[in-house]
Design an enzyme around this catalytic site. Structure first.
Site, mmCIF file in Angstrom:
data_model
loop_
_atom_site.group_PDB
_atom_site.id
_atom_site.type_symbol
_atom_site.label_atom_id
_atom_site.label_comp_id
_atom_site.label_asym_id
_atom_site.label_seq_id
_atom_site.Cartn_x
_atom_site.Cartn_y
_atom_site.Cartn_z
ATOM 1 N N CYS A 139 0.818 -1.227 0.000
ATOM 2 C CA CYS A 139 0.000 0.000 0.000
ATOM 3 C C CYS A 139 0.844 1.267 0.000
ATOM 4 C CB CYS A 139 -0.943 -0.001 1.201
ATOM 5 S SG CYS A 139 -1.925 -1.486 1.290
ATOM 6 N N HIS A 191 -3.566 6.842 2.850
ATOM 7 C CA HIS A 191 -3.944 5.542 2.293
ATOM 8 C C HIS A 191 -5.347 5.198 2.796
ATOM 9 C CE1 HIS A 191 -4.106 1.484 1.083
ATOM 10 N NE2 HIS A 191 -3.914 0.971 2.284
ATOM 11 N N ASN A 231 -10.208 -0.493 -0.054
ATOM 12 C CA ASN A 231 -8.751 -0.382 -0.023
ATOM 13 C C ASN A 231 -8.203 -0.879 -1.362
ATOM 14 O OD1 ASN A 231 -6.017 -0.784 0.381
ATOM 15 N ND2 ASN A 231 -6.232 -1.711 2.405
HETATM 16 O O1 UT7 Z 1 -3.897 -1.634 3.400
HETATM 17 C C1 UT7 Z 1 -2.986 -2.304 4.223
HETATM 18 C C2 UT7 Z 1 -3.252 -2.116 5.579
HETATM 19 N N1 UT7 Z 1 -4.430 -2.830 6.010
HETATM 20 C C3 UT7 Z 1 -5.130 -2.282 6.970
HETATM 21 O O2 UT7 Z 1 -4.844 -1.172 7.321
HETATM 22 C C4 UT7 Z 1 -6.216 -3.093 7.643
HETATM 23 C C5 UT7 Z 1 -6.158 -2.793 9.113
HETATM 24 N N2 UT7 Z 1 -7.137 -3.529 9.898
HETATM 25 C C6 UT7 Z 1 -8.431 -3.201 9.913
HETATM 26 O O3 UT7 Z 1 -8.868 -2.305 9.208
HETATM 27 C C7 UT7 Z 1 -9.316 -3.914 10.901
HETATM 28 O O4 UT7 Z 1 -8.526 -4.668 11.779
HETATM 29 C C8 UT7 Z 1 -10.369 -4.838 10.216
HETATM 30 C C9 UT7 Z 1 -11.431 -4.004 9.532
HETATM 31 C C10 UT7 Z 1 -9.692 -5.745 9.217
HETATM 32 C C11 UT7 Z 1 -11.074 -5.701 11.274
HETATM 33 O O5 UT7 Z 1 -11.647 -4.881 12.273
HETATM 34 P P1 UT7 Z 1 -11.406 -5.206 13.832
HETATM 35 O O6 UT7 Z 1 -12.200 -4.239 14.586
HETATM 36 O O7 UT7 Z 1 -9.919 -5.224 14.053
HETATM 37 O O8 UT7 Z 1 -12.046 -6.646 13.979
HETATM 38 P P2 UT7 Z 1 -11.374 -8.015 14.473
HETATM 39 O O9 UT7 Z 1 -10.459 -8.551 13.423
HETATM 40 O O10 UT7 Z 1 -10.819 -7.820 15.855
HETATM 41 O O11 UT7 Z 1 -12.664 -8.944 14.555
HETATM 42 C C12 UT7 Z 1 -13.759 -8.646 15.429
HETATM 43 C C13 UT7 Z 1 -14.866 -9.644 15.197
HETATM 44 C C14 UT7 Z 1 -14.375 -11.090 15.145
HETATM 45 O O12 UT7 Z 1 -15.375 -11.907 15.758
HETATM 46 P P3 UT7 Z 1 -15.193 -12.403 17.270
HETATM 47 O O13 UT7 Z 1 -13.910 -13.177 17.311
HETATM 48 O O14 UT7 Z 1 -15.156 -11.151 18.107
HETATM 49 O O15 UT7 Z 1 -16.429 -13.231 17.493
HETATM 50 C C15 UT7 Z 1 -14.357 -11.403 13.674
HETATM 51 O O16 UT7 Z 1 -14.538 -12.777 13.387
HETATM 52 O O17 UT7 Z 1 -15.492 -9.404 13.915
HETATM 53 C C16 UT7 Z 1 -15.535 -10.615 13.163
HETATM 54 N N3 UT7 Z 1 -15.450 -10.293 11.749
HETATM 55 C C17 UT7 Z 1 -16.512 -10.047 10.970
HETATM 56 N N4 UT7 Z 1 -17.836 -10.055 11.230
HETATM 57 C C18 UT7 Z 1 -18.673 -9.757 10.230
HETATM 58 C C19 UT7 Z 1 -14.313 -10.135 11.003
HETATM 59 N N5 UT7 Z 1 -14.659 -9.816 9.736
HETATM 60 C C20 UT7 Z 1 -16.005 -9.756 9.690
HETATM 61 C C21 UT7 Z 1 -16.937 -9.452 8.683
HETATM 62 N N6 UT7 Z 1 -18.259 -9.463 8.985
HETATM 63 N N7 UT7 Z 1 -16.555 -9.137 7.431
#
Ligand code: UT7
Length: 333
Positions: free
Chosen positions: A118, A259, A289
């Site tokens: 990125c 970004h 993204n």
């Molecule tokens: O471009 C390169 C750089 N990339 C980035 O900058 C990405 C950076 N990361 C992020 O933007 C965030 O971490 C995400 C958007 C990817 C995820 O958000 P989060 O608040 O960090 O969520 P998490 O990974 O901690 O997951 C929270 C919950 C989990 O469920 P449990 O374990 O709490 O029951 C996931 O399984 O959300 C669940 N989950 C979803 N639920 C519905 C993860 N993806 C989804 C989804 N729909 N698409």
């Protein structure tokens, strides 16, 4: 080698291209266990663009490049260098920039890709800037282009909701005025975190086999929350360093083009830098993204919408797999 003194490199034109096909959050909730509400509140994304099956990264890159050249008032034959930032080249080799050269009908100018995920566009811009100054190249094309849909695991809800396809481009030109153009660039990387955001298969470490394909190792793998933490810290550090290194303060920044990964990352960055959200360009709600393409697409949109004027200080800041990060402070001509 030319005399570097008294020369600067300006952005003399911008362009972008995004494919017409829109994939909404509701469309995704029919494919994986997710919802519009989750995607919007956790990321800010509402929809993203998806390239046609036969449409390649270089097709999108060439479309963005044509527009950037048109906006610069130059002709295709004025371009003396092409650098493309991408993690989704048309092929492992030849590089994407060579395909772009052919599609533009450009002469035998140097053409190569930069892979810094990125952060690729800012890395590419700084490499091009250095070559222009050292080799006295008057005009260069710098492109960020991605067909991320080709490496997205459409069964993994933690990643497939995030990414989109598209391309953005700038024309860089040498200029005699010293106080405009690219005033400062800051690049960095941390190779101890290669495993938190990667495509583990398909390279020399793990060449394609039936097994690697069955395990989706040729698709994006990400530990989202780990990446999130690093993103906020490192983007803030990079932005501060690049602004201070240009002899400016954050109050002097007219527009931030970050970004486009997640609205929450951008909001955290805004708070830490003490720059109001109204001075941030955000379009990730419509494109998701797009990795190396995200900053040049947003930059072009900001310019077309009249958000960038002559003399404005534009701060670009990126973060991505590697880990890599990059900041650039550009004063608009
Ligand atoms: O471009 C390169 C750089 N990339 C980035 O900058 C990405 C950076 N990361 C992020 O933007 C965030 O971490 C995400 C958007 C990817 C995820 O958000 P989060 O608040 O960090 O969520 P998490 O990974 O901690 O997951 C929270 C919950 C989990 O469920 P449990 O374990 O709490 O029951 C996931 O399984 O959300 C669940 N989950 C979803 N639920 C519905 C993860 N993806 C989804 C989804 N729909 N698409």
């Amino acid at each position: 080698m030319s005399d570097l003194k008294g020369k600067s490199v300006i952005i003399s034109g911008t362009g972008s291209y995004t494919p017409p096909k829109i994939l909404t959050n509701d469309d995704l909730s029919a494919i994986v266990d997710t919802s519009d509400e989750w995607i919007r509140t956790r990321t800010g994304i509402r929809e993203r663009r998806i390239a046609a099956e036969e449409e390649t990264t270089s097709d999108m890159a060439a479309n963005a490049a044509r527009e950037a050249i048109r906006n610069s008032g130059l002709k295709i034959e004025d371009i003396g260098l092409i650098v493309v930032g991408t993690v989704t080249p048309d092929m492992p080799f030849p590089n994407t920039a060579c395909f772009v050269q052919k599609k533009l009908g450009l002469g035998k100018v140097p053409a190569f890709d930069i892979e810094a995920a990125c952060s690729g566009f800012i890395y590419a811009m700084n490499v091009a800037r250095g070559l222009m100054l050292v080799n006295n190249i008057q005009h260069a094309l710098v492109i960020g282009a991605e067909k991320l849909s080709s490496i997205t695991n459409w069964e993994d809800r933690t990643t497939c909701v995030l990414f989109g396809d598209g391309a953005g481009a700038v024309v860089l030109s040498l200029d005699e005025r010293e106080d405009i153009g690219i005033l400062n660039v800051q690049l960095g990387a941390d190779g101890t975190e290669t495993d938190i955001l990667c495509v583990p298969g398909g390279g020399s470490a793990s060449p394609y086999t039936v097994e690697t394909i069955e395990r989706s190792l040729h698709k994006i793998h990400m530990q989202g929350n780990q990446v999130f933490k690093h993103a906020v810290r490192v983007m803030c550090q990079s932005a501060t360093e690049v602004v201070e290194g240009a002899g400016l303060r954050t109050e002097d920044v007219d527009l931030v083009v970050p970004h486009q990964a997640n609205t929450r990352i951008i909001e955290a960055l805004a708070t830490r830098l003490n720059i109001g959200m109204e001075r941030f360009k955000i379009n990730l709600d419509r494109y998701g993204n797009t990795s190396a393409a995200s900053i040049p697409i947003a930059l072009d949109e900001a310019w077309r919408n009249g958000r960038i004027g002559s003399g404005d200080n534009v701060l670009m800041v990126a973060f991505g797999g590697g880990l890599t990060w990059a900041g650039a402070l550009v004063r608009w001509p």
